[in-house]
Structures are given as structure tokens and as C-alpha cells.
Design an enzyme around this catalytic site. Structure first.
Site, PDB file in Angstrom:
ATOM      1  N   THR A  90     -18.322 -11.797  46.830  1.00 26.43           N
ATOM      2  CA  THR A  90     -19.754 -12.054  46.887  1.00 26.43           C
ATOM      3  C   THR A  90     -20.544 -10.762  47.034  1.00 26.43           C
ATOM      4  O   THR A  90     -20.140  -9.859  47.752  1.00 26.43           O
ATOM      5  CB  THR A  90     -20.085 -12.976  48.077  1.00 26.43           C
ATOM      6  OG1 THR A  90     -19.320 -14.168  47.951  1.00 26.43           O
ATOM      7  CG2 THR A  90     -21.564 -13.322  48.132  1.00 26.43           C
ATOM      8  N   GLY A 100     -19.908 -23.822  44.320  1.00 19.51           N
ATOM      9  CA  GLY A 100     -19.936 -23.328  45.688  1.00 19.51           C
ATOM     10  C   GLY A 100     -21.354 -23.258  46.222  1.00 19.51           C
ATOM     11  O   GLY A 100     -22.293 -23.824  45.653  1.00 19.51           O
ATOM     12  N   THR A 105     -21.933 -15.240  52.637  1.00 16.69           N
ATOM     13  CA  THR A 105     -20.640 -15.250  51.956  1.00 16.69           C
ATOM     14  C   THR A 105     -19.629 -15.964  52.841  1.00 16.69           C
ATOM     15  O   THR A 105     -19.747 -15.935  54.063  1.00 16.69           O
ATOM     16  CB  THR A 105     -20.151 -13.822  51.631  1.00 16.69           C
ATOM     17  OG1 THR A 105     -18.920 -13.908  50.905  1.00 16.69           O
ATOM     18  CG2 THR A 105     -19.929 -12.997  52.891  1.00 16.69           C
ATOM     19  N   GLY A 106     -18.671 -16.604  52.227  1.00 13.98           N
ATOM     20  CA  GLY A 106     -17.629 -17.274  53.008  1.00 13.98           C
ATOM     21  C   GLY A 106     -17.154 -18.536  52.330  1.00 13.98           C
ATOM     22  O   GLY A 106     -17.202 -18.665  51.109  1.00 13.98           O
TER      23      GLY A 106
END
Length: 188
Positions: free
Chosen positions: A58, A88, A109-110
Site C-alpha cells: 500500500t 479490499g 493499510t492492513g
């Protein structure tokens, strides 16, 4: 004409790679992309520190102009080996990216599903706007309640309309940089 949602003949090149992946997965011969030298070094470093690599790619950005207007943007390389058609958090405003004028810009992000369920980027802004939390407090609270308590991990970068920059994470690492005048400051 083709059914709605289907490509017209001769305009289906974008589907060929997905069809090839499906066939390769089914036959057990899915090709692996060749890693770059830099990627191999990063992976070796992660392994040497016993940090699991989760394959996120990301890139996030938050910015503020002279008038205090904030913005945020997020782009992702995705996560390998996900079901075709998976979406996502990145393209879902409020999940992985959100900005509100005179409040803050947030990029995340993750593990995308957790960011979608928790509407994480929006949650940071809501904590600031409605509870009057500082950016730092809002990011810490959001990470704890929407990620850590749910068994997920990730990171958040935020920039308030006042110019405060906060980078929070509960993941093993997040690389970040910012400009201070003519100087680029890197964090990892």
C-alpha cells in the site's frame, strides 16, 4: 449484444490474465513473480528479525494546502492469493481513505476486511469531530477498538487541518516519510 456486464468480442483482453491464473491454479502451476533485489533484501531483513511478511503493498498520502484544506489518497498492490473479484478497503471511501475539510486526512493499510467492517478511516475523523479527540488519540483509539480488539493489524497515517502528523500501527512495521520544508524525513 453480450449480456450486461460482459465484454464485447475483441474487447476481452483484460479477462485473459484472470482466466490464465484460474487455469494455472487449477493445474497447480501458478507462476511466481520474480522478486527484485530490493524485495529480497527486505524479506531477508524481516526473516532475520522474525517478523512475518504479510505481502501488503500500500502507498498512502495525506496533504494539507496553505488554506488548511486536507486530502488523502491510498493505492494498494493488493494481497496475493485472494479470491478473484475481492474488493479490499482501498477503494471504499471511509474504510481505507477519508478526508474531511477542516478536520483531517487519513490513509490506511492492513487487513482490508477489518478496515471495511470498522470503517476505520472514517472512525478516526468521527472521533475527532464528534468527541473532540486529538488526531493522536483518535488514531490510537481506532486502532485499539477496530483492529487490535478484532485480531487484525494495520497502520494509519493522519494529518490534521492544524498540521499535526500522526502515524500509528499495531502491525510489525510501516514505512513513512514526510516533508519538513526542503527536508524529507523518513520513518520506519
Amino acid at each position: 449484444p453480450p449480456p450486461a456486464g460482459r465484454p464485447t468480442p475483441g474487447n476481452d483482453d483484460g479477462l485473459r490474465p484472470a482466466d490464465d491464473r484460474r487455469r494455472n491454479r487449477a493445474s497447480g502451476r501458478e507462476p511466481e513473480p520474480a522478486p527484485t533485489r530490493r524485495g529480497r533484501r527486505q524479506l531477508k531483513d524481516l526473516h532475520s528479525r522474525h517478523i512475518p511478511f504479510e505481502g501488503h503493498g500500500t502507498v498512502g498520502a495525506v496533504a494539507i494546502d496553505r488554506d488548511g484544506r486536507v486530502c488523502a489518497g491510498t493505492s494498494t498492490g493488493g494481497i496475493a492469493d485472494q479470491m478473484d473479484g475481492r474488493v479490499g478497503d482501498t477503494p471504499i471511501i471511509g474504510a481505507g481513505t477519508y478526508a474531511r475539510r477542516n478536520v483531517a486526512g487519513i490513509s490506511c493499510t492492513g487487513q482490508g476486511e477489518a478496515f471495511i467492517r470498522g470503517v476505520v478511516a472514517y472512525d478516526v475523523i468521527a472521533r475527532m469531530e464528534y468527541r473532540r479527540d486529538s488526531l493522536r488519540s483518535a488514531i490510537v483509539g481506532t486502532i485499539l477498538s477496530n483492529l487490535t480488539d478484532k485480531g487484525a493489524n494495520g497502520g494509519i497515517i493522519g494529518l490534521s487541518a492544524d498540521g499535526d502528523l500522526v502515524i500509528g500501527r499495531n502491525s510489525a512495521m510501516i514505512n513513512a516519510a514526510y516533508r519538513d520544508g526542503d527536508t524529507i524525513v523518513t520513518l520506519d
